[in-house]
Design a protein around this motif. Structure first.
Motif, PDB file in Angstrom:
ATOM      1  N   PRO A   1      -8.498  -1.300   0.923  1.00  0.00           N
ATOM      2  CA  PRO A   1      -8.544  -1.559   2.288  1.00  0.00           C
ATOM      3  C   PRO A   1      -9.434  -2.448   2.796  1.00  0.00           C
ATOM      4  O   PRO A   1      -9.022  -3.339   3.739  1.00  0.00           O
TER       5      PRO A   1
ATOM      6  N   LYS B   1      -9.611   7.944   3.086  1.00  0.00           N
ATOM      7  CA  LYS B   1      -9.694   6.540   3.137  1.00  0.00           C
ATOM      8  C   LYS B   1      -8.509   5.872   3.796  1.00  0.00           C
ATOM      9  O   LYS B   1      -7.288   6.332   3.531  1.00  0.00           O
TER      10      LYS B   1
ATOM     11  N   PHE C   1       0.956  -1.167  -0.064  1.00  0.00           N
ATOM     12  CA  PHE C   1       0.039  -0.233  -0.063  1.00  0.00           C
ATOM     13  C   PHE C   1       0.835   1.289  -0.179  1.00  0.00           C
ATOM     14  O   PHE C   1       2.045   1.100   0.149  1.00  0.00           O
TER      15      PHE C   1
ATOM     16  N   SER D   1      -4.899   6.518   2.446  1.00  0.00           N
ATOM     17  CA  SER D   1      -4.558   6.437   0.920  1.00  0.00           C
ATOM     18  C   SER D   1      -5.244   7.144  -0.044  1.00  0.00           C
ATOM     19  O   SER D   1      -5.147   7.000  -1.238  1.00  0.00           O
TER      20      SER D   1
ATOM     21  N   ALA E   1      -5.541   3.022   4.819  1.00  0.00           N
ATOM     22  CA  ALA E   1      -4.956   2.291   4.000  1.00  0.00           C
ATOM     23  C   ALA E   1      -5.429   0.750   4.477  1.00  0.00           C
ATOM     24  O   ALA E   1      -5.547  -0.041   3.193  1.00  0.00           O
ATOM     25  N   LEU E   2      -5.790   0.578   5.719  1.00  0.00           N
ATOM     26  CA  LEU E   2      -6.365  -0.818   5.912  1.00  0.00           C
ATOM     27  C   LEU E   2      -7.844  -0.622   6.491  1.00  0.00           C
ATOM     28  O   LEU E   2      -7.940   0.273   7.383  1.00  0.00           O
TER      29      LEU E   2
ATOM     30  N   GLY F   1      -4.856  -3.785  -3.047  1.00  0.00           N
ATOM     31  CA  GLY F   1      -5.858  -2.720  -2.637  1.00  0.00           C
ATOM     32  C   GLY F   1      -7.205  -3.419  -3.028  1.00  0.00           C
ATOM     33  O   GLY F   1      -7.307  -4.569  -3.573  1.00  0.00           O
TER      34      GLY F   1
END
Ligand code: AOF
Ligand code: ZN
Length: 351
Positions: free
Chosen positions: A282, A310, A152, A160, A312-313, A280
């Motif tokens: 997340p 948003k 990521f 992100s 990343a996870l 991707g």
């Protein structure tokens, strides 16, 4: 000295990185009876000669009475090439030093044969380094599923995309070039349909040094026919639910959170996909992490902040701090103005 020559063998093995799939990367160094390097070889492409063969060819008669350093146990089977155990015996090598035993039951057994013929055999030399270099294939062979690298790119605060969804160029051109290099070292590039709908990524390697298959996890079959992942630049596989009629797709049963990911990886294993680069978004990354199916994380972090937007996870199944996914850093490298951080799951604690 064993470490020294094995380190060279690991270095040689790495030259095959990205071109040997579905076979391992293997390197070999032969020293003469006097201890001088007389042969070097590595496995360059599946179906081609094994590392030992190239090194023995170079060494010729000088291998007699010498030592062979091999990053993976020599094979003992008649596959696409003859058994390396026999080649080493025939060349008169007296000692064989190996980093990692071969987990492939079809080919393993070389060490035993060598020992049975009076060759001195040692294993485990520089094992961790050799395992790391061959991580994709070792996981593929031991776990019967591809090795999964989750990549990521994010700001330092782990975002992100901005809150309006815009996400382009958080990281630098240097970091993006590095991503393309890593893509080229994997057999498949995977994304969830959410990412396809939001960003319409191409998921190819540029410049095109390799053509990993693009895998879109799309349980309801929502990938638009004009999506960039469906152009002809590389093969594409849509992983859809069993009830979804879609051409060019593979049907996967549903699991507790979207598609049954172990079933998907088993299907990719059947297709000889040794490694997956998960890019991707997340939600899919969270499902993989929750299922314990991520083997390595590569995070590109830009010295920038968004504060909202948003993450990343997404949900990775952690409800309380005791459920935290605890990892360890492998390395940290500056890439242009950004950082590339590599991490792997922490080994289970021994009590
Ligand atoms: C390699 N390269 O240098 C060594 C390998 O497909 P084959 O017949 O070439 O056999 C592949 C198996 O041989 C592989 O899975 C591994 O177990 C063993 N060793 N393979 O491709 C090599 N030494
Ligand atoms: Zn072999």
């Amino acid at each position: 000295m064993d470490d020294h020559f094995m380190r060279r063998a690991v270095e040689l093995a790495s030259r095959g990185q990205g071109t040997t799939s579905p076979n391992p990367v293997v390197g070999c160094v032969i020293t003469s009876a006097e201890g001088a390097v007389v042969g070097e070889g590595f496995h360059a492409v599946a179906g081609g000669p094994h590392a030992e063969v190239g090194a023995l060819d170079q060494a010729g008669e000088l291998a007699r009475g010498g030592t062979a350093y091999v990053t993976l146990e020599p094979c003992d089977h008649h596959g696409r090439t003859g058994p390396c155990s026999e080649a080493l015996l025939k060349a008169g090598v007296e000692r064989v030093v190996v980093a990692v035993p071969d987990p492939n039951p079809v080919a393993a057994g070389g060490l035993r044969r060598l020992r049975d013929h009076g060759v001195t055999v040692e294993t485990g030399v520089l094992r961790a380094e050799a395992e790391r270099g061959n991580a994709h294939w070792l996981t593929y062979t031991r776990k019967q599923r591809p090795f999964v690298t989750w990549k990521f790119a994010a700001t330092l605060d782990g975002r992100s995309a901005a809150s309006d969804g815009t996400s382009q160029w958080i990281t630098s051109p240097e970091a993006r070039a590095d991503v393309h290099r890593l893509r080229g070292q994997h057999d498949a590039i995977m994304a969830g349909v959410g990412t396809v709908l939001a960003d319409d990524p191409h998921l190819t390697v540029r410049p095109q040094t390799a053509r990993p298959v693009r895998v879109v996890v799309d349980s309801a079959g929502r990938t638009p026919p004009d999506a960039k992942v469906l152009d002809g630049a590389a093969p594409t596989l849509l992983a859809v639910g069993v009830d979804v009629p879609f051409e060019n797709s593979v049907r996967i049963p549903r699991g507790p959170h979207g598609l049954d990911l172990p079933a998907l990886l088993t299907e990719l294993h059947h297709r000889q996909i040794v490694s997956v680069f998960l890019e991707g978004g997340p939600t899919l990354a969270g499902s993989f992490l929750r299922a314990g199916l991520v083997d390595r994380v590569v995070a590109y972090l830009a010295p920038a902040f968004l504060g909202s937007g948003k993450p990343a996870l997404g949900d990775a199944g952690v409800e309380t701090i005791g459920g935290i996914h605890r990892w360890e850093f492998e390395d940290v490298v500056p890439v242009g103005p950004d950082l590339r951080i590599t991490a792997r799951p922490a080994p289970p604690k021994e009590n």
